[in-house]
Write a protein that holds these residues in place. Structure first.
Motif, PDB file in Angstrom:
ATOM      1  N   TYR A 220       0.828  -1.211   0.000  1.00 16.19           N
ATOM      2  CA  TYR A 220       0.000   0.000   0.000  1.00 16.19           C
ATOM      3  C   TYR A 220       0.862   1.260   0.000  1.00 16.19           C
ATOM      4  CZ  TYR A 220      -3.656  -3.337   1.264  1.00 16.19           C
ATOM      5  OH  TYR A 220      -4.517  -4.401   1.294  1.00 16.19           O
ATOM      6  N   LEU A 221       1.969   1.219   0.724  1.00 14.71           N
ATOM      7  CA  LEU A 221       2.868   2.370   0.740  1.00 14.71           C
ATOM      8  C   LEU A 221       3.493   2.606  -0.630  1.00 14.71           C
ATOM      9  CD1 LEU A 221       4.625   1.837   4.187  1.00 14.71           C
ATOM     10  CD2 LEU A 221       3.083   3.718   3.566  1.00 14.71           C
ATOM     11  N   ALA A 222       3.553   1.551  -1.426  1.00 18.49           N
ATOM     12  CA  ALA A 222       4.079   1.686  -2.790  1.00 18.49           C
ATOM     13  C   ALA A 222       3.030   2.181  -3.771  1.00 18.49           C
ATOM     14  CB  ALA A 222       4.641   0.345  -3.262  1.00 18.49           C
ATOM     15  N   GLY A 223       1.796   2.382  -3.303  1.00 23.95           N
ATOM     16  CA  GLY A 223       0.777   2.983  -4.134  1.00 23.95           C
ATOM     17  C   GLY A 223      -0.389   2.105  -4.508  1.00 23.95           C
ATOM     18  N   ALA A 224      -0.306   0.799  -4.252  1.00 18.02           N
ATOM     19  CA  ALA A 224      -1.428  -0.086  -4.558  1.00 18.02           C
ATOM     20  C   ALA A 224      -2.574   0.171  -3.584  1.00 18.02           C
ATOM     21  CB  ALA A 224      -0.982  -1.537  -4.490  1.00 18.02           C
ATOM     22  N   ILE A 225      -3.785  -0.227  -4.000  1.00 18.75           N
ATOM     23  CA  ILE A 225      -4.937  -0.097  -3.107  1.00 18.75           C
ATOM     24  C   ILE A 225      -5.679  -1.421  -3.027  1.00 18.75           C
ATOM     25  CG2 ILE A 225      -5.205   2.402  -3.441  1.00 18.75           C
ATOM     26  CD1 ILE A 225      -7.482   1.818  -5.375  1.00 18.75           C
ATOM     27  N   SER A 226      -6.278  -1.659  -1.881  1.00 20.95           N
ATOM     28  CA  SER A 226      -6.928  -2.943  -1.629  1.00 20.95           C
ATOM     29  C   SER A 226      -8.130  -3.175  -2.540  1.00 20.95           C
ATOM     30  CB  SER A 226      -7.360  -3.029  -0.164  1.00 20.95           C
ATOM     31  OG  SER A 226      -8.201  -1.941   0.185  1.00 20.95           O
ATOM     32  N   TYR A 227      -8.761  -2.116  -2.985  1.00 22.00           N
ATOM     33  CA  TYR A 227      -9.920  -2.256  -3.885  1.00 22.00           C
ATOM     34  C   TYR A 227      -9.550  -3.056  -5.130  1.00 22.00           C
ATOM     35  CZ  TYR A 227     -14.039  -0.702  -6.587  1.00 22.00           C
ATOM     36  OH  TYR A 227     -15.187  -0.643  -7.336  1.00 22.00           O
ATOM     37  N   ASP A 228      -8.321  -2.833  -5.622  1.00 27.32           N
ATOM     38  CA  ASP A 228      -7.852  -3.585  -6.788  1.00 27.32           C
ATOM     39  C   ASP A 228      -7.257  -4.933  -6.392  1.00 27.32           C
ATOM     40  OD1 ASP A 228      -8.519  -1.678  -8.769  1.00 27.32           O
ATOM     41  OD2 ASP A 228      -6.785  -0.478  -8.192  1.00 27.32           O
ATOM     42  N   LEU A 229      -6.463  -4.964  -5.342  1.00 23.49           N
ATOM     43  CA  LEU A 229      -5.775  -6.202  -4.964  1.00 23.49           C
ATOM     44  C   LEU A 229      -6.758  -7.301  -4.564  1.00 23.49           C
ATOM     45  CD1 LEU A 229      -2.699  -4.827  -2.992  1.00 23.49           C
ATOM     46  CD2 LEU A 229      -2.796  -5.639  -5.352  1.00 23.49           C
ATOM     47  N   TYR A 230      -7.859  -6.935  -3.963  1.00 25.89           N
ATOM     48  CA  TYR A 230      -8.870  -7.918  -3.594  1.00 25.89           C
ATOM     49  C   TYR A 230      -9.802  -8.270  -4.761  1.00 25.89           C
ATOM     50  CZ  TYR A 230      -7.783  -7.464   1.403  1.00 25.89           C
ATOM     51  OH  TYR A 230      -7.174  -7.479   2.628  1.00 25.89           O
ATOM     52  N   GLY A 231      -9.629  -7.590  -5.868  1.00 23.26           N
ATOM     53  CA  GLY A 231     -10.461  -7.876  -7.026  1.00 23.26           C
ATOM     54  C   GLY A 231     -11.847  -7.255  -6.982  1.00 23.26           C
ATOM     55  N   PHE A 232     -12.055  -6.308  -6.059  1.00 17.13           N
ATOM     56  CA  PHE A 232     -13.380  -5.723  -5.934  1.00 17.13           C
ATOM     57  C   PHE A 232     -13.743  -4.863  -7.145  1.00 17.13           C
ATOM     58  CE2 PHE A 232     -12.592  -5.765  -1.084  1.00 17.13           C
ATOM     59  CZ  PHE A 232     -13.005  -7.089  -1.015  1.00 17.13           C
ATOM     60  N   ARG A 233     -12.756  -4.153  -7.711  1.00 15.83           N
ATOM     61  CA  ARG A 233     -13.048  -3.289  -8.862  1.00 15.83           C
ATOM     62  C   ARG A 233     -13.563  -4.132 -10.029  1.00 15.83           C
ATOM     63  NH1 ARG A 233     -11.005   1.731 -10.065  1.00 15.83           N
ATOM     64  NH2 ARG A 233      -9.205   1.441  -8.654  1.00 15.83           N
ATOM     65  N   ALA A 234     -12.868  -5.247 -10.285  1.00 14.89           N
ATOM     66  CA  ALA A 234     -13.276  -6.106 -11.400  1.00 14.89           C
ATOM     67  C   ALA A 234     -14.662  -6.695 -11.165  1.00 14.89           C
ATOM     68  CB  ALA A 234     -12.249  -7.208 -11.601  1.00 14.89           C
ATOM     69  N   GLN A 235     -14.933  -7.077  -9.908  1.00 16.21           N
ATOM     70  CA  GLN A 235     -16.265  -7.624  -9.596  1.00 16.21           C
ATOM     71  C   GLN A 235     -17.347  -6.573  -9.792  1.00 16.21           C
ATOM     72  OE1 GLN A 235     -16.305  -9.396  -5.692  1.00 16.21           O
ATOM     73  NE2 GLN A 235     -14.315 -10.392  -6.003  1.00 16.21           N
ATOM     74  N   ASP A 236     -17.066  -5.360  -9.323  1.00 12.05           N
ATOM     75  CA  ASP A 236     -18.082  -4.302  -9.409  1.00 12.05           C
ATOM     76  C   ASP A 236     -18.331  -3.888 -10.856  1.00 12.05           C
ATOM     77  OD1 ASP A 236     -18.227  -4.407  -6.693  1.00 12.05           O
ATOM     78  OD2 ASP A 236     -17.031  -2.611  -6.334  1.00 12.05           O
ATOM     79  N   GLN A 237     -17.258  -3.841 -11.612  1.00 11.03           N
ATOM     80  CA  GLN A 237     -17.422  -3.474 -13.024  1.00 11.03           C
ATOM     81  C   GLN A 237     -18.180  -4.557 -13.783  1.00 11.03           C
ATOM     82  OE1 GLN A 237     -13.388  -2.670 -14.262  1.00 11.03           O
ATOM     83  NE2 GLN A 237     -13.511  -0.513 -13.637  1.00 11.03           N
ATOM     84  N   GLY A 238     -17.995  -5.825 -13.364  1.00 16.11           N
ATOM     85  CA  GLY A 238     -18.706  -6.922 -13.989  1.00 16.11           C
ATOM     86  C   GLY A 238     -20.197  -6.916 -13.716  1.00 16.11           C
ATOM     87  N   GLU A 239     -20.590  -6.228 -12.630  1.00 15.84           N
ATOM     88  CA  GLU A 239     -21.994  -6.141 -12.264  1.00 15.84           C
ATOM     89  C   GLU A 239     -22.697  -4.971 -12.914  1.00 15.84           C
ATOM     90  OE1 GLU A 239     -22.029  -6.024  -8.045  1.00 15.84           O
ATOM     91  OE2 GLU A 239     -21.294  -8.084  -7.805  1.00 15.84           O
ATOM     92  N   GLU A 240     -21.916  -4.084 -13.538  1.00 17.49           N
ATOM     93  CA  GLU A 240     -22.526  -2.887 -14.120  1.00 17.49           C
ATOM     94  C   GLU A 240     -23.241  -3.211 -15.439  1.00 17.49           C
ATOM     95  OE1 GLU A 240     -19.335  -0.121 -14.482  1.00 17.49           O
ATOM     96  OE2 GLU A 240     -19.234   0.305 -12.337  1.00 17.49           O
TER      97      GLU A 240
END
Length: 211
Positions: free
Chosen positions: A191-211
């Motif tokens: 996270y200190l290197a700039g990553a965010i958990s929303y992407d690492l946990y795959g939530f963004r991909a799941q949410d976009q798949g539901e749109e």
């Protein structure tokens, strides 16, 4: 089975939340306690007493049996805002080497207790005094916040919560909690290197798949 002093110190360092999560969310005392000494965190083998209702005679007997490094765990059949300890009993517990005190009831003499420096977690602070008529049972298994605590089980207390680890599982709990700590530290670096958990946990991909 007696827990090793080094393992107990490590559980205190790791903290209640890490220990609880690492063990599969086991051992949580589902009751909020007031931490009287700001910043305190401690772990130690429990020395339990089931006092008679609204009576603290059993606490006096517990003091006589307490060993250095133990956590005094004070209960009664039905928790009520009745003061099971005050400054005089805590003076004795301190002199006997208590690592801390957990009170599923009330304490009184708050200002004096804070000044004494003994880590104490209490359900209430209240002046209502206890009787001294009935013996109670020292070393009885007790129920606190839905968790069973036996004499010898290790209690971990800090600003988050209270967690109990069965005496025979302390070494395993340390191993699991250390592994969780390492995993969390790796995540923190990511996270200190700039990553965010929303992407690492795959939530963004799941949410976009539901749109």
């Amino acid at each position: 089975m007696s827990a090793a002093a080094g393992d107990i110190a490590e559980l205190a360092r790791l903290g209640s939340s890490t220990v609880y999560e690492a063990r599969g969310r086991r051992g949580l005392v589902e009751q909020r306690f007031q931490r009287l000494l700001p910043g305190s965190r401690v772990a130690g083998p429990a020395r339990t007493v089931l006092c008679a209702q609204n009576d603290n005679r059993g606490v006096h007997e517990l003091v006589s049996r307490l060993q250095p490094g133990e956590i005094a765990v004070l209960t009664m059949p039905e928790p009520e805002p009745v003061a099971l300890i005050g400054d005089l009993l805590v003076t004795q517990l301190k002199e006997r080497g208590a690592a801390g005190v957990l009170v599923d009831g009330a304490v009184r003499d708050l200002d004096e207790l804070v000044g004494m420096g003994v880590p104490i977690w209490a359900r209430w602070v209240h002046a209502r005094g206890a009787a001294k008529d009935r013996r109670g049972t020292v070393d009885a298994p007790v129920r606190v916040g839905g968790a069973t605590i036996r004499t010898g089980d290790v209690v971990v207390l800090d600003g988050d919560c209270v967690v109990v680890v069965e005496a025979e599982e302390v070494a395993a709990a340390v191993t699991l909690a250390q592994a969780r700590e390492r995993k969390e530290e790796a995540s923190r670096r990511t996270y200190l290197a700039g990553a965010i958990s929303y992407d690492l946990y795959g939530f963004r991909a799941q949410d976009q798949g539901e749109e």
